[in-house]
Design an enzyme around this catalytic site. Structure first.
Site, PDB file in Angstrom:
ATOM      1  N   GLU A  38       0.834  -1.210   0.000  1.00  0.00           N
ATOM      2  CA  GLU A  38       0.000   0.000   0.000  1.00  0.00           C
ATOM      3  C   GLU A  38       0.862   1.250   0.000  1.00  0.00           C
ATOM      4  O   GLU A  38       1.844   1.345   0.745  1.00  0.00           O
ATOM      5  CB  GLU A  38      -0.896  -0.028   1.247  1.00  0.00           C
ATOM      6  CG  GLU A  38      -2.268   0.503   1.017  1.00  0.00           C
ATOM      7  CD  GLU A  38      -3.075  -0.331   0.033  1.00  0.00           C
ATOM      8  OE1 GLU A  38      -3.078   0.022  -1.173  1.00  0.00           O
ATOM      9  OE2 GLU A  38      -3.699  -1.313   0.453  1.00  0.00           O
ATOM     10  N   HIS A  39       0.473   2.206  -0.842  1.00  0.00           N
ATOM     11  CA  HIS A  39       1.225   3.454  -1.026  1.00  0.00           C
ATOM     12  C   HIS A  39       2.648   3.157  -1.511  1.00  0.00           C
ATOM     13  O   HIS A  39       3.609   3.815  -1.116  1.00  0.00           O
ATOM     14  CB  HIS A  39       1.213   4.310   0.245  1.00  0.00           C
ATOM     15  CG  HIS A  39      -0.127   4.929   0.486  1.00  0.00           C
ATOM     16  ND1 HIS A  39      -0.517   6.103  -0.094  1.00  0.00           N
ATOM     17  CD2 HIS A  39      -1.192   4.496   1.198  1.00  0.00           C
ATOM     18  CE1 HIS A  39      -1.760   6.395   0.267  1.00  0.00           C
ATOM     19  NE2 HIS A  39      -2.194   5.423   1.054  1.00  0.00           N
ATOM     20  N   ASP A  41       2.890   1.950  -5.062  1.00  0.00           N
ATOM     21  CA  ASP A  41       2.922   2.005  -6.536  1.00  0.00           C
ATOM     22  C   ASP A  41       3.589   3.277  -7.047  1.00  0.00           C
ATOM     23  O   ASP A  41       4.402   3.232  -7.964  1.00  0.00           O
ATOM     24  CB  ASP A  41       1.529   1.794  -7.151  1.00  0.00           C
ATOM     25  CG  ASP A  41       0.457   2.788  -6.721  1.00  0.00           C
ATOM     26  OD1 ASP A  41       0.711   3.596  -5.802  1.00  0.00           O
ATOM     27  OD2 ASP A  41      -0.645   2.741  -7.316  1.00  0.00           O
ATOM     28  N   GLY A 127     -12.413   2.421  -1.056  1.00  0.00           N
ATOM     29  CA  GLY A 127     -11.097   1.778  -1.086  1.00  0.00           C
ATOM     30  C   GLY A 127     -11.030   0.633  -2.084  1.00  0.00           C
ATOM     31  O   GLY A 127     -10.067  -0.120  -2.100  1.00  0.00           O
ATOM     32  N   SER A 130     -13.329   2.467  -7.258  1.00  0.00           N
ATOM     33  CA  SER A 130     -14.443   2.726  -8.167  1.00  0.00           C
ATOM     34  C   SER A 130     -13.997   3.667  -9.283  1.00  0.00           C
ATOM     35  O   SER A 130     -14.487   3.579 -10.407  1.00  0.00           O
ATOM     36  CB  SER A 130     -15.608   3.350  -7.402  1.00  0.00           C
ATOM     37  OG  SER A 130     -15.186   4.536  -6.771  1.00  0.00           O
ATOM     38  N   SER A 131     -13.033   4.548  -8.987  1.00  0.00           N
ATOM     39  CA  SER A 131     -12.639   5.516 -10.023  1.00  0.00           C
ATOM     40  C   SER A 131     -11.892   4.830 -11.167  1.00  0.00           C
ATOM     41  O   SER A 131     -12.163   5.103 -12.333  1.00  0.00           O
ATOM     42  CB  SER A 131     -11.826   6.665  -9.423  1.00  0.00           C
ATOM     43  OG  SER A 131     -10.812   6.158  -8.603  1.00  0.00           O
ATOM     44  N   GLU A 163      -6.488  10.714 -14.479  1.00  0.00           N
ATOM     45  CA  GLU A 163      -6.717  11.017 -13.063  1.00  0.00           C
ATOM     46  C   GLU A 163      -5.654  11.996 -12.539  1.00  0.00           C
ATOM     47  O   GLU A 163      -5.956  12.920 -11.801  1.00  0.00           O
ATOM     48  CB  GLU A 163      -6.726   9.718 -12.250  1.00  0.00           C
ATOM     49  CG  GLU A 163      -7.315   9.929 -10.881  1.00  0.00           C
ATOM     50  CD  GLU A 163      -7.801   8.650 -10.211  1.00  0.00           C
ATOM     51  OE1 GLU A 163      -8.103   7.662 -10.911  1.00  0.00           O
ATOM     52  OE2 GLU A 163      -7.865   8.639  -8.986  1.00  0.00           O
ATOM     53  N   ASP A 175      -4.271   0.625  -9.592  1.00  0.00           N
ATOM     54  CA  ASP A 175      -5.697   0.346  -9.760  1.00  0.00           C
ATOM     55  C   ASP A 175      -6.048   0.123 -11.229  1.00  0.00           C
ATOM     56  O   ASP A 175      -6.783  -0.799 -11.583  1.00  0.00           O
ATOM     57  CB  ASP A 175      -6.532   1.512  -9.207  1.00  0.00           C
ATOM     58  CG  ASP A 175      -6.179   1.813  -7.764  1.00  0.00           C
ATOM     59  OD1 ASP A 175      -5.528   0.967  -7.130  1.00  0.00           O
ATOM     60  OD2 ASP A 175      -6.555   2.887  -7.278  1.00  0.00           O
ATOM     61  N   TYR A 225      -3.421  12.437   0.342  1.00  0.00           N
ATOM     62  CA  TYR A 225      -2.740  11.481  -0.550  1.00  0.00           C
ATOM     63  C   TYR A 225      -1.614  12.207  -1.306  1.00  0.00           C
ATOM     64  O   TYR A 225      -0.473  11.740  -1.335  1.00  0.00           O
ATOM     65  CB  TYR A 225      -3.759  10.902  -1.541  1.00  0.00           C
ATOM     66  CG  TYR A 225      -3.193   9.860  -2.474  1.00  0.00           C
ATOM     67  CD1 TYR A 225      -3.318   8.503  -2.191  1.00  0.00           C
ATOM     68  CD2 TYR A 225      -2.544  10.219  -3.651  1.00  0.00           C
ATOM     69  CE1 TYR A 225      -2.803   7.537  -3.050  1.00  0.00           C
ATOM     70  CE2 TYR A 225      -2.036   9.262  -4.512  1.00  0.00           C
ATOM     71  CZ  TYR A 225      -2.173   7.931  -4.210  1.00  0.00           C
ATOM     72  OH  TYR A 225      -1.656   6.992  -5.069  1.00  0.00           O
TER      73      TYR A 225
HETATM   74  C1  GLA Z   1      -5.168   4.698  -4.214  1.00  0.00           C
HETATM   75  C2  GLA Z   1      -4.407   5.021  -5.493  1.00  0.00           C
HETATM   76  C3  GLA Z   1      -3.422   3.909  -5.855  1.00  0.00           C
HETATM   77  C4  GLA Z   1      -2.536   3.545  -4.660  1.00  0.00           C
HETATM   78  C5  GLA Z   1      -3.381   3.341  -3.405  1.00  0.00           C
HETATM   79  C6  GLA Z   1      -2.533   3.149  -2.183  1.00  0.00           C
HETATM   80  O1  GLA Z   1      -6.000   3.591  -4.435  1.00  0.00           O
HETATM   81  O2  GLA Z   1      -5.309   5.204  -6.570  1.00  0.00           O
HETATM   82  O3  GLA Z   1      -2.642   4.298  -6.969  1.00  0.00           O
HETATM   83  O4  GLA Z   1      -1.539   4.502  -4.451  1.00  0.00           O
HETATM   84  O5  GLA Z   1      -4.254   4.426  -3.159  1.00  0.00           O
HETATM   85  O6  GLA Z   1      -1.786   1.990  -2.272  1.00  0.00           O
END
Ligand code: GLA
Length: 389
Positions: A38-39, A41, A127, A130-131, A163, A175, A225
């Site tokens: 997580e966090h 990418d 989380g 959806s986007s 995005e 994502d 973020y």
């Molecule tokens: C969101 C972002 C992803 C990633 C996650 C955290 O979903 O869209 O690119 O950074 O947060 O892992």
């Protein structure tokens, strides 16, 4: 499951059957849940998500003019916008679609007007991305209507760019790549620098992935973020000043940079510690999954959650409670927040035979403690985005 027949009827009654376009074409793209990584990418590390059996569906027909007419079932709103690409920024759901049309143009796919009906069962802000599901399904649709079929990775990159540059959310690529590369019964080990995607089998006879949505949402998620990203960039600048060639946190381990980080202002060192240790956890977790050591996988999920809470500070009291309650229940292997954080959902790896009672019990315990009924559901690893009719 989204009912396609009712969507077709709705398309006809909203947009009419246009003689030139005939029946609308139907596209879908899945949401995702991230098992670990997580966090990471946007720091060019490795992540281990899966596409899930919840979709954004787009019914699409071309128009003779240069206008997008889009209706969203979830937001119960119709938006009509000219394809002039002058209105950048903002988080209204329709900007994701307009942004994708713009980003396709940037890679040489010129799209024209279209009628789009959007229906999604990926909860917004939960989380589960959806986007990205909206971006990828509408990107596939717009490209296909105008005779183009970008490769999966090219489509994912265009959607990320929409995005980043159009909507103004500096998300990474996880994502969109997951929506484009998902595989039934598999998680995906993604290298976010090379964009190489390796499917890793999920043993559905022994394991279930259970998502527990706290239903809390944080209004400041986008700005927080983007701030985390900037803090990681600051760490890289400081490392590169003494170690030229370091381009991202993926290029170093925590052991290597800990002596440097001790002199950095708060909270830069803690942010870098989360990212570098999380990358190490992803490698260990992928090996554990492939080797069938699910207890080890679960322990790594717990460590990931605590690192996101204490070092990266993207958890919330609700997410922490959901993890704490899950960790006390029968059959759980591991539990952690998933996605960007500041609200949303946890992901739980659970022994298959205990999954139903786990989900029911977790929902009951959380409601007893908070008075809020969470949405706790098992999900299956699903295939990538595609045209389905
Ligand atoms: C969101 C972002 C992803 C990633 C996650 C955290 O979903 O869209 O690119 O950074 O947060 O892992």
């Amino acid at each position: 499951m989204i009912d396609l027949d009712s969507l077709r009827l709705e398309f006809r009654s909203r947009f009419g059957g246009s003689p030139e376009s005939g029946e609308p074409r139907v596209f879908r793209a899945p949401g995702r849940v991230n098992l670990i990584g997580e966090h990471v990418d946007y720091n060019e590390g490795w992540v281990l998500p899966l596409a899930i059996d919840r979709d954004c569906c787009v019914l699409a027909a071309s128009r003779g003019d240069r206008r997008l007419r889009i209706h969203s079932r979830e937001f119960a709103e119709t938006v009509e916008i000219p394809l002039d690409f002058s209105r950048r920024g903002g988080h209204a759901w329709s900007h994701y679609v307009l942004g994708v049309a713009w980003a396709l143009g940037e890679i040489g796919i010129e799209v024209g007007g279209a009628d789009l009906l959007v229906a999604s069962d990926v909860p917004p802000g939960g989380g589960l991305s959806s986007s990205a599901a909206l971006e990828v399904s509408s990107g596939l649709a717009l490209a296909a209507l105008y005779g183009a079929s970008p490769g999966r990775t090219a489509l994912a990159r265009a959607c990320q760019r929409a995005e980043n540059e159009f909507v103004g959310m500096r998300c990474g690529i996880m994502d969109q790549l997951t929506a484009c590369w998902g595989r039934r019964n598999h998680a995906l080990l993604i290298d976010c620098r090379s964009l190489d995607v390796r499917p890793v089998p999920l043993d559905s006879a022994r394991l279930r992935v259970v998502v527990a949505d706290t239903t809390t949402r944080h209004a400041l998620a986008a700005s927080e973020y983007n701030r985390r990203r900037a803090e990681c960039e600051e760490a890289v600048r400081r490392i590169a000043a003494v170690r030229p060639g370091v381009a991202a946190l993926r290029d170093v381990t925590w052991e290597e940079i800990a002596p440097l980080a001790a002199a950095w202002p708060e909270p830069i060192g803690r942010r870098a510690r989360h990212v570098t240790t999380e990358i190490a956890r992803v490698h260990a977790a992928a090996a554990a999954l492939e080797g069938g050591d699910y207890e080890a996988f679960g322990r790594l999920m717990g460590e990931s959650h605590r690192s996101l809470d204490r070092d990266y500070e993207v958890s919330s009291p609700e997410l922490n409670l959901m993890v704490e309650l899950a960790e006390g229940l029968e059959g759980v292997l591991g539990s952690r927040m998933t996605g960007g954080g500041f609200g949303g959902a946890t992901v739980n790896l659970v022994r298959a035979e205990a999954a139903d009672s786990f989900a029911a019990e977790l929902g009951r315990c959380y409601e007893a403690r908070t008075g809020v009924r969470p949405r706790v559901t098992a999900c299956l690893a699903a295939d990538a985005a595609a045209e389905i009719a």
